[in-house]
Design a protein around this motif. Structure first.
Motif, PDB file in Angstrom:
ATOM      1  N   THR A  65     -14.845   4.834 -10.495  1.00 53.61           N
ATOM      2  CA  THR A  65     -15.036   6.250 -10.836  1.00 53.61           C
ATOM      3  C   THR A  65     -14.097   6.664 -11.956  1.00 53.61           C
ATOM      4  O   THR A  65     -14.514   7.313 -12.925  1.00 53.61           O
ATOM      5  N   ARG A  66     -12.825   6.288 -11.841  1.00 52.49           N
ATOM      6  CA  ARG A  66     -11.847   6.682 -12.858  1.00 52.49           C
ATOM      7  C   ARG A  66     -12.150   6.018 -14.199  1.00 52.49           C
ATOM      8  O   ARG A  66     -12.085   6.655 -15.263  1.00 52.49           O
ATOM      9  N   LEU A  67     -12.498   4.719 -14.154  1.00 55.23           N
ATOM     10  CA  LEU A  67     -12.793   4.014 -15.397  1.00 55.23           C
ATOM     11  C   LEU A  67     -14.002   4.639 -16.089  1.00 55.23           C
ATOM     12  O   LEU A  67     -13.991   4.862 -17.309  1.00 55.23           O
ATOM     13  N   TRP A 107      -6.190  -1.478 -18.514  1.00 52.44           N
ATOM     14  CA  TRP A 107      -6.064  -1.057 -17.110  1.00 52.44           C
ATOM     15  C   TRP A 107      -7.332  -1.412 -16.341  1.00 52.44           C
ATOM     16  O   TRP A 107      -7.274  -1.906 -15.210  1.00 52.44           O
ATOM     17  N   GLY A 108      -8.504  -1.177 -16.952  1.00 56.26           N
ATOM     18  CA  GLY A 108      -9.754  -1.467 -16.275  1.00 56.26           C
ATOM     19  C   GLY A 108      -9.903  -2.938 -15.945  1.00 56.26           C
ATOM     20  O   GLY A 108     -10.311  -3.300 -14.837  1.00 56.26           O
ATOM     21  N   VAL A 109      -9.580  -3.815 -16.898  1.00 52.62           N
ATOM     22  CA  VAL A 109      -9.681  -5.252 -16.649  1.00 52.62           C
ATOM     23  C   VAL A 109      -8.745  -5.661 -15.525  1.00 52.62           C
ATOM     24  O   VAL A 109      -9.128  -6.385 -14.596  1.00 52.62           O
ATOM     25  N   ARG A 110      -7.498  -5.200 -15.582  1.00 46.47           N
ATOM     26  CA  ARG A 110      -6.524  -5.575 -14.553  1.00 46.47           C
ATOM     27  C   ARG A 110      -6.962  -5.079 -13.178  1.00 46.47           C
ATOM     28  O   ARG A 110      -6.901  -5.808 -12.182  1.00 46.47           O
ATOM     29  N   GLY A 111      -7.378  -3.820 -13.122  1.00 46.13           N
ATOM     30  CA  GLY A 111      -7.797  -3.254 -11.841  1.00 46.13           C
ATOM     31  C   GLY A 111      -9.011  -3.957 -11.268  1.00 46.13           C
ATOM     32  O   GLY A 111      -9.062  -4.272 -10.074  1.00 46.13           O
ATOM     33  N   LEU A 112     -10.016  -4.228 -12.099  1.00 47.62           N
ATOM     34  CA  LEU A 112     -11.223  -4.901 -11.625  1.00 47.62           C
ATOM     35  C   LEU A 112     -10.923  -6.324 -11.167  1.00 47.62           C
ATOM     36  O   LEU A 112     -11.494  -6.800 -10.175  1.00 47.62           O
ATOM     37  N   LEU A 113     -10.025  -7.028 -11.870  1.00 50.52           N
ATOM     38  CA  LEU A 113      -9.683  -8.389 -11.458  1.00 50.52           C
ATOM     39  C   LEU A 113      -8.951  -8.398 -10.116  1.00 50.52           C
ATOM     40  O   LEU A 113      -9.205  -9.264  -9.264  1.00 50.52           O
ATOM     41  N   VAL A 114      -8.038  -7.457  -9.917  1.00 50.49           N
ATOM     42  CA  VAL A 114      -7.343  -7.369  -8.625  1.00 50.49           C
ATOM     43  C   VAL A 114      -8.350  -7.153  -7.502  1.00 50.49           C
ATOM     44  O   VAL A 114      -8.310  -7.813  -6.456  1.00 50.49           O
TER      45      VAL A 114
END
Length: 199
Positions: free
Chosen positions: A95-97, A187-194
């Motif tokens: 949602t945030r991304l 941030w989006g890449v890092r968050g999605l990978l986590v």
């Protein structure tokens, strides 16, 4: 009494799953395997856009060096600090991304409409950036629907961005927009990978 207890144990042993399944299994809801592939594809699109944006930021710096930090009040603030990665949840990240990228799409469109002669050399790259942002936003929307996540309410109408005061103002705005987009995609890449690693 012992025979009654034995009878109950026999009945329970015949249907253990149906009798003992009093609710959903503990832990986070399971994501279907095909949705994991959708998350992987979203990560790939986000990462590719991150690489393109990084290259465009470098081109902008080469053509229009501008020292210092540049910002616009209308840009979203970065959603992540280093210590919050462990607390991320998939609905919040998506949602945030999506919300932040919609804002950056609007700013890239504004940048292209500004029509400053000095930025015309970057027009093909800005056009490609806008198209790829559109594609990623569409993918995020499909992923949210596939995972049955609540869709964000329609965005309220936003006032148009102010016209640039000068050509130099547009260049500074370009630095702020592309730099902020680069950080948001990172941030989006890092968050999605986590989150992908938890599925």
């Amino acid at each position: 009494m012992n025979s009654v207890c034995s009878l109950i144990l026999v009945v329970l042993s015949l249907w253990p799953d149906s009798v003992l399944a009093l609710g959903p299994p503990p832990g986070p809801p399971k994501i279907p395997p095909d949705s994991r592939a959708e998350v992987d594809n979203t990560v790939l699109l986000t990462r590719a856009l991150l690489v393109d944006t990084r290259q465009l930021v470098a081109q902008l710096r080469d053509k229009f060096p501008a020292d210092g930090d540049h910002s616009l009040d209308t840009l979203p603030t970065l959603a992540m600090r280093a210590g919050t990665l462990g607390a991320l949840q998939l609905p919040g990240v998506l949602t945030r991304l999506r919300t932040d990228l919609l804002s950056y799409l609007r700013h890239v469109q504004w940048l292209r409409r500004a029509g400053v002669p000095s930025l015309r050399a970057l027009e093909p790259e800005l056009g490609n950036l806008q198209a790829r942002l559109d594609r990623l936003l569409h993918r995020l929307q499909l992923l949210m629907a596939r995972l049955a996540l609540p869709q964000a309410s329609p965005d309220p109408p936003v006032p148009p961005l102010a016209s640039p005061a000068s050509a130099w103002g547009v260049v500074r705005a370009a630095h702020a927009i592309l730099g902020g987009l680069h950080l948001t995609l990172d941030w989006g890449v890092r968050g999605l990978l986590v989150l992908r690693n938890r599925l």
